[in-house]
Design an enzyme around this catalytic site. Sequence first.
Site, PDB file in Angstrom:
ATOM      1  N   TYR A 118      24.817  26.270   6.545  1.00 41.22           N
ATOM      2  CA  TYR A 118      24.284  27.071   5.429  1.00 41.22           C
ATOM      3  C   TYR A 118      24.402  26.284   4.119  1.00 41.22           C
ATOM      4  O   TYR A 118      25.505  26.046   3.612  1.00 41.22           O
ATOM      5  CB  TYR A 118      25.019  28.406   5.287  1.00 41.22           C
ATOM      6  CG  TYR A 118      24.873  29.358   6.463  1.00 41.22           C
ATOM      7  CD1 TYR A 118      23.864  29.180   7.412  1.00 41.22           C
ATOM      8  CD2 TYR A 118      25.734  30.436   6.626  1.00 41.22           C
ATOM      9  CE1 TYR A 118      23.731  30.053   8.497  1.00 41.22           C
ATOM     10  CE2 TYR A 118      25.604  31.311   7.706  1.00 41.22           C
ATOM     11  CZ  TYR A 118      24.600  31.108   8.629  1.00 41.22           C
ATOM     12  OH  TYR A 118      24.475  31.971   9.687  1.00 41.22           O
ATOM     13  N   LEU A 161      19.670  44.543   9.242  1.00 39.34           N
ATOM     14  CA  LEU A 161      18.656  45.091   8.313  1.00 39.34           C
ATOM     15  C   LEU A 161      17.304  44.383   8.477  1.00 39.34           C
ATOM     16  O   LEU A 161      16.419  44.554   7.648  1.00 39.34           O
ATOM     17  CB  LEU A 161      19.137  44.983   6.865  1.00 39.34           C
ATOM     18  CG  LEU A 161      20.348  45.844   6.481  1.00 39.34           C
ATOM     19  CD1 LEU A 161      20.707  45.645   5.011  1.00 39.34           C
ATOM     20  CD2 LEU A 161      20.084  47.321   6.749  1.00 39.34           C
ATOM     21  N   GLY A 186      16.164  42.636   5.538  1.00 39.22           N
ATOM     22  CA  GLY A 186      15.880  43.536   4.417  1.00 39.22           C
ATOM     23  C   GLY A 186      14.811  44.577   4.728  1.00 39.22           C
ATOM     24  O   GLY A 186      14.681  45.568   4.018  1.00 39.22           O
ATOM     25  N   LEU A 187      14.034  44.347   5.809  1.00 36.59           N
ATOM     26  CA  LEU A 187      12.942  45.272   6.165  1.00 36.59           C
ATOM     27  C   LEU A 187      13.482  46.684   6.385  1.00 36.59           C
ATOM     28  O   LEU A 187      12.861  47.681   6.006  1.00 36.59           O
ATOM     29  CB  LEU A 187      12.269  44.764   7.442  1.00 36.59           C
ATOM     30  CG  LEU A 187      10.965  45.415   7.861  1.00 36.59           C
ATOM     31  CD1 LEU A 187       9.874  45.182   6.835  1.00 36.59           C
ATOM     32  CD2 LEU A 187      10.499  44.865   9.198  1.00 36.59           C
ATOM     33  N   LEU A 188      14.673  46.782   6.988  1.00 38.40           N
ATOM     34  CA  LEU A 188      15.229  48.100   7.299  1.00 38.40           C
ATOM     35  C   LEU A 188      15.970  48.747   6.115  1.00 38.40           C
ATOM     36  O   LEU A 188      16.736  49.684   6.309  1.00 38.40           O
ATOM     37  CB  LEU A 188      16.130  48.006   8.542  1.00 38.40           C
ATOM     38  CG  LEU A 188      15.341  47.831   9.843  1.00 38.40           C
ATOM     39  CD1 LEU A 188      16.252  47.469  11.012  1.00 38.40           C
ATOM     40  CD2 LEU A 188      14.524  49.068  10.171  1.00 38.40           C
ATOM     41  N   GLY A 193      13.752  49.588   3.823  1.00 45.53           N
ATOM     42  CA  GLY A 193      12.567  50.366   3.466  1.00 45.53           C
ATOM     43  C   GLY A 193      11.979  49.963   2.119  1.00 45.53           C
ATOM     44  O   GLY A 193      11.110  50.643   1.592  1.00 45.53           O
ATOM     45  N   LYS A 194      12.422  48.817   1.573  1.00 36.43           N
ATOM     46  CA  LYS A 194      11.956  48.460   0.219  1.00 36.43           C
ATOM     47  C   LYS A 194      10.650  47.651   0.214  1.00 36.43           C
ATOM     48  O   LYS A 194      10.107  47.392  -0.849  1.00 36.43           O
ATOM     49  CB  LYS A 194      13.058  47.691  -0.518  1.00 36.43           C
ATOM     50  CG  LYS A 194      13.391  46.333   0.066  1.00 36.43           C
ATOM     51  CD  LYS A 194      14.519  45.672  -0.722  1.00 36.43           C
ATOM     52  CE  LYS A 194      14.948  44.367  -0.101  1.00 36.43           C
ATOM     53  NZ  LYS A 194      16.037  43.736  -0.840  1.00 36.43           N
TER      54      LYS A 194
END
Length: 291
Positions: free
Chosen positions: A48, A200, A203-205, A207-208
Amino acid sequence: MNKISSICFGCEPLGGTDWGNVDIKAIEDAVNTALDLGLNFFDTAGVYGLGLSEKRLSRILGKRRHDVVIATKGGLRWDQSESKRKVILKDSSPESIRGDVESSLKRLKLDILPIFYVHWPDSNTKIEDTFFELLKLKNEGKIKSIGCSNFSAKQLDIASNVCKIEYVQLPVNILDGPPNKNISEICTNKKIKIIAYNVLLNGLLTGKFDQNSSFPKNDRRSRLSIFKGSTFLDALKKVDKLKIEAENVNNSLAHYSIDWVLKQENIISVVIGIKSTDQIIDNWSVKSNLI
Ligand SMILES: NC(=O)c1ccc[n+]([C@@H]2O[C@H](COP(=O)([O-])OP(=O)(O)OC[C@H]3O[C@@H](n4cnc5c(N)ncnc54)[C@H](OP(=O)(O)O)[C@@H]3O)[C@@H](O)[C@H]2O)c1
């Protein structure tokens, strides 16, 4: 070992690459807030930011690095030459794994790594050779717990016949369903704990996102197929349905999704990528985490 928190701070954004334009100071603040809240589990990897995530995490934690559980990963080598995008190679040969453990110890400024995962299986190295070397490193006091990340059931079975595997890290989310049955069975039989990522779905989950959402080139979501064309539109429809399910139980979609993963067999913690204080406060307040 400390009992680890059910929310694990995902430190890939701390590396500064492939998650868009990140504000390192904002992540530093989020780490400090996380510690205040009681979070004690951090997930990083040598790869990373090509070492930067580990170095920055160690700097931010300071002496507190000895009081928390830091999980890191190795077995990926990067081409040092200056190119536009670094070439990452899977290499879990005994020499490379030993080098990775030594490098992570230096970057994290630790004498022992609480958890060390093999990041991805390497088809050019016998699994037995990798895990025999890890067992040696454990016996030398350089690793406390050994883990496998992104391994198939068969690969996990082979590794767990060489040494005690304490943790498995793999992607799990409410859209894709529970972990693979064969992996779950091995984990139950051999008392291996699962740490989930991709909870998530990038980030999709939360809902944004909607059909107009787009991502800069330096954000992996600009490349991932789930954020493209009809696959994206289908995923958004599924997300809308889940949002209603969540609302019906007075929950936000993000919390509903995290709760769902934490209820799956053998899963004891979820790694979520964090970019800001708001995000860690929100994720920490998931109902099941506060019980
Ligand atoms: N073992 C492996 O191979 C592997 C692979 C990938 C990741 N990981 C680990 O897992 C971590 C998470 O990565 P992931 O791929 O699974 O991503 P994820 O956790 O599904 O999504 C993370 C992204 O969601 C957004 N987000 C998080 N909390 C939010 C909140 N409360 N509200 C709104 N947005 C929020 C943030 O991005 P935005 O703000 O930009 O939307 C964040 O970067 C990484 O940091 C890493 O430690 C491991």
